[in-house]
Design a protein around this motif. Structure first.
Motif, mmCIF file in Angstrom:
data_model
loop_
_atom_site.group_PDB
_atom_site.id
_atom_site.type_symbol
_atom_site.label_atom_id
_atom_site.label_comp_id
_atom_site.label_asym_id
_atom_site.label_seq_id
_atom_site.Cartn_x
_atom_site.Cartn_y
_atom_site.Cartn_z
ATOM 1 N N ALA A 86 0.825 -1.211 0.000
ATOM 2 C CA ALA A 86 0.000 0.000 0.000
ATOM 3 C C ALA A 86 0.858 1.260 0.000
ATOM 4 C CB ALA A 86 -0.930 -0.015 1.219
ATOM 5 N N MET A 87 1.908 1.269 0.812
ATOM 6 C CA MET A 87 2.781 2.439 0.870
ATOM 7 C C MET A 87 3.492 2.664 -0.449
ATOM 8 S SD MET A 87 4.336 1.825 4.710
ATOM 9 C CE MET A 87 5.500 3.167 4.628
ATOM 10 N N VAL A 88 3.979 1.586 -1.056
ATOM 11 C CA VAL A 88 4.701 1.694 -2.321
ATOM 12 C C VAL A 88 3.780 2.200 -3.431
ATOM 13 C CG1 VAL A 88 5.685 0.269 -4.157
ATOM 14 C CG2 VAL A 88 6.534 0.049 -1.831
ATOM 15 N N GLY A 89 2.551 1.666 -3.490
ATOM 16 C CA GLY A 89 1.608 2.123 -4.497
ATOM 17 C C GLY A 89 1.303 3.601 -4.370
ATOM 18 N N SER A 90 1.130 4.073 -3.134
ATOM 19 C CA SER A 90 0.890 5.499 -2.914
ATOM 20 C C SER A 90 2.083 6.335 -3.363
ATOM 21 C CB SER A 90 0.605 5.750 -1.433
ATOM 22 O OG SER A 90 -0.563 5.082 -1.014
ATOM 23 N N CYS A 91 3.288 5.861 -3.058
ATOM 24 C CA CYS A 91 4.500 6.602 -3.428
ATOM 25 C C CYS A 91 4.610 6.766 -4.941
ATOM 26 C CB CYS A 91 5.735 5.879 -2.898
ATOM 27 S SG CYS A 91 5.972 5.983 -1.118
ATOM 28 N N PHE A 92 4.494 5.668 -5.672
ATOM 29 C CA PHE A 92 4.621 5.740 -7.125
ATOM 30 C C PHE A 92 3.520 6.606 -7.731
ATOM 31 C CE2 PHE A 92 7.028 1.519 -7.111
ATOM 32 C CZ PHE A 92 8.236 2.125 -7.439
ATOM 33 N N MET A 102 4.022 18.988 -13.022
ATOM 34 C CA MET A 102 5.113 19.958 -13.123
ATOM 35 C C MET A 102 5.650 20.074 -14.544
ATOM 36 S SD MET A 102 7.374 19.505 -9.658
ATOM 37 C CE MET A 102 7.762 17.779 -9.986
ATOM 38 N N THR A 103 5.733 18.954 -15.253
ATOM 39 C CA THR A 103 6.319 18.963 -16.601
ATOM 40 C C THR A 103 5.282 19.109 -17.708
ATOM 41 O OG1 THR A 103 6.213 16.544 -16.811
ATOM 42 C CG2 THR A 103 8.185 17.480 -15.786
ATOM 43 N N ARG A 104 3.993 19.002 -17.357
ATOM 44 C CA ARG A 104 2.908 18.996 -18.354
ATOM 45 C C ARG A 104 3.138 17.891 -19.383
ATOM 46 N NH1 ARG A 104 1.459 24.448 -20.969
ATOM 47 N NH2 ARG A 104 -0.598 23.451 -21.033
ATOM 48 N N ASN A 105 3.715 16.809 -18.919
ATOM 49 C CA ASN A 105 4.025 15.671 -19.783
ATOM 50 C C ASN A 105 3.104 14.522 -19.413
ATOM 51 O OD1 ASN A 105 5.075 13.530 -21.201
ATOM 52 N ND2 ASN A 105 7.185 13.814 -20.525
ATOM 53 N N PRO A 106 2.169 14.122 -20.287
ATOM 54 C CA PRO A 106 1.231 13.045 -19.935
ATOM 55 C C PRO A 106 1.888 11.687 -19.802
ATOM 56 C CG PRO A 106 1.003 13.647 -22.244
ATOM 57 C CD PRO A 106 1.922 14.665 -21.628
ATOM 58 N N LEU A 107 3.149 11.563 -20.252
ATOM 59 C CA LEU A 107 3.846 10.284 -20.185
ATOM 60 C C LEU A 107 4.829 10.225 -19.018
ATOM 61 C CD1 LEU A 107 4.624 9.797 -23.999
ATOM 62 C CD2 LEU A 107 2.669 8.963 -22.697
ATOM 63 N N ALA A 108 4.854 11.239 -18.188
ATOM 64 C CA ALA A 108 5.807 11.281 -17.082
ATOM 65 C C ALA A 108 5.482 10.216 -16.037
ATOM 66 C CB ALA A 108 5.802 12.665 -16.430
ATOM 67 N N ASP A 109 6.520 9.515 -15.603
ATOM 68 C CA ASP A 109 6.400 8.465 -14.583
ATOM 69 C C ASP A 109 7.806 8.170 -14.091
ATOM 70 O OD1 ASP A 109 6.406 4.992 -14.725
ATOM 71 O OD2 ASP A 109 5.385 6.087 -13.144
ATOM 72 N N SER A 110 7.940 7.882 -12.809
ATOM 73 C CA SER A 110 9.275 7.647 -12.256
ATOM 74 C C SER A 110 9.974 6.470 -12.925
ATOM 75 C CB SER A 110 9.179 7.409 -10.749
ATOM 76 O OG SER A 110 8.387 6.262 -10.472
ATOM 77 N N GLY A 267 12.504 6.899 -4.431
ATOM 78 C CA GLY A 267 13.608 6.196 -3.788
ATOM 79 C C GLY A 267 13.129 5.258 -2.695
ATOM 80 N N SER A 268 12.171 5.707 -1.889
ATOM 81 C CA SER A 268 11.621 4.851 -0.834
ATOM 82 C C SER A 268 10.950 3.624 -1.422
ATOM 83 C CB SER A 268 10.610 5.635 0.009
ATOM 84 O OG SER A 268 11.209 6.724 0.645
ATOM 85 N N ALA A 269 10.154 3.822 -2.467
ATOM 86 C CA ALA A 269 9.407 2.712 -3.060
ATOM 87 C C ALA A 269 10.339 1.681 -3.682
ATOM 88 C CB ALA A 269 8.428 3.245 -4.098
ATOM 89 N N VAL A 270 11.333 2.150 -4.453
ATOM 90 C CA VAL A 270 12.236 1.214 -5.129
ATOM 91 C C VAL A 270 13.070 0.437 -4.117
ATOM 92 C CG1 VAL A 270 14.201 1.044 -6.710
ATOM 93 C CG2 VAL A 270 12.297 2.551 -7.245
ATOM 94 N N SER A 271 13.440 1.063 -3.008
ATOM 95 C CA SER A 271 14.247 0.359 -2.012
ATOM 96 C C SER A 271 13.516 -0.827 -1.409
ATOM 97 C CB SER A 271 14.669 1.326 -0.898
ATOM 98 O OG SER A 271 13.556 1.714 -0.117
#
Length: 351
Positions: A86-92, A102-110, A267-271
């Protein structure tokens, strides 16, 4: 100085955005999503290699008996796993929403812009040169890796002739992610740590422990509060830098603060879960479709929907081929890849 006509256009754009927001739907999504999330968490704790009745789950949570094996399974294995999902899903999800705004980019994702690959690369270095690092240091190095990936992607995209367009940003992200992924695999082969890194490559929450959650939670709570605080400014940024500046926003400050929040969340989610992509792409778009373009509602709803998506994906990962587990990264990618292609095709003319 903005002319009167420009100011009028800015106010009109902001008014139109407010009209498009649907706060009643947002409230329904919040309460309905929280209820669905609680039900999903209960089901995820109950189902697994050994099915446990919901009554036993309730007893283990509120009247824990360490002498009972089912109670130990619930408290020490399944509860941290599900809460971690649940925490990871919220983070991503929140990281993706902030980046898109911020970027106005519809394809932006970590995952698409190199943050996940950068964090995974830094984890590979940690396993190779500093084995046995405490989880706190692993999370810190994940932050640095996410920042490294983002800096390289934005640097390459900015060097292109014609500036940093959304499509160039995605292409740079794909190239950098492939490079950092190849370097991570090379480190794993040379130092024979492939077994240790296999979990992060595939993506999963099976190894989540209470200590992971204890270390992550303060960072995530602070980052989520920060995201909610700047949500109004993100709404203005999503209308364009000129509009935001005309309405008194310090765009550079907001972007720096927002990117720091994204780095902490990614960073938290990927760890914990590994390089799982597409959550931050799917959830913000789905949220905007339902409630409109006001980030004061998008951020809280993304927290709930992102958590629900990953919890359900983790539950499906255990139920598809028991007693073996399917990587949740692969399950989410089955949804995310077609969704990405749809967005790229729909926005191709704009990009």
């Amino acid at each position: 100085m903005s002319t009167r006509a420009e100011v009028s256009a800015e106010i009109e754009a902001l008014t139109e955005t407010n009209k498009q927001s649907r706060p009643i739907m947002a409230i329904i999504i919040l309460f309905g999503g929280i209820f669905a999330l609680l039900v999903s968490i209960a089901m995820s704790i109950s189902f697994g290699a050994a099915d446990i009745e919901l009554a036993t789950v309730w007893t283990a949570v509120f009247h824990f008996n360490p002498d009972l094996t089912p109670h130990q399974i619930i408290r020490e294995i399944r509860m941290p796993r599900v809460l971690g999902a649940a925490m990871v899903g919220s983070c991503f999800a929140v990281a993706g929403a902030l980046m898109q705004g911020m970027t106005r980019n519809p394809l932006a994702d970590s995952g698409l812009l190199g943050l996940n690959a950068g964090a995974a690369f830094m984890l590979a270095l940690c396993f190779a040169f500093f084995p046995g690092l405490p989880i706190m240091y692993l999370i810190m190095y994940s932050f640095l890796g996410a920042g490294l990936g983002a800096a390289i992607v934005y640097g390459i995209g900015s060097l292109s002739r014609g500036g940093l367009t959304p499509m160039r940003l995605v292409l740079a992200g794909a190239a950098v992610s492939a490079l950092l992924g190849a370097l991570s695999e090379g480190i794993a082969l040379y130092f024979r740590i492939g077994q240790d890194l296999a979990f992060w490559y595939a993506g999963g929450v099976s190894g989540t422990k209470w200590i992971n959650l204890q270390v992550m939670a303060p960072w995530i709570i602070i980052a989520m509060i920060g995201a909610i605080i700047i949500s109004k400014s993100i709404t203005l940024l999503s209308l364009g830098d000129e509009v935001a500046i005309g309405l008194g926003q310090k765009t550079k400050t907001i972007k720096v603060f927002g990117m720091l929040i994204v780095l902490v969340l990614a960073g938290s989610a990927v760890s914990v879960v590994g390089a799982v992509g597409f959550v931050g792409l799917i959830v913000p778009h789905l949220t905007r479709l339902i409630i409109g373009h006001d980030y004061r509602w998008i951020i809280p709803c993304s927290i709930v929907i992102g958590a629900l998506l990953v919890v359900l994906a983790d539950l499906a990962a255990r139920m598809i081929n028991p007693p073996y587990e399917t990587p949740i990264g692969a399950l989410i990618a089955l949804i995310g890849v077609p969704f990405f292609l749809y967005l790229a095709r729909r926005g191709g003319r704009e990009l």
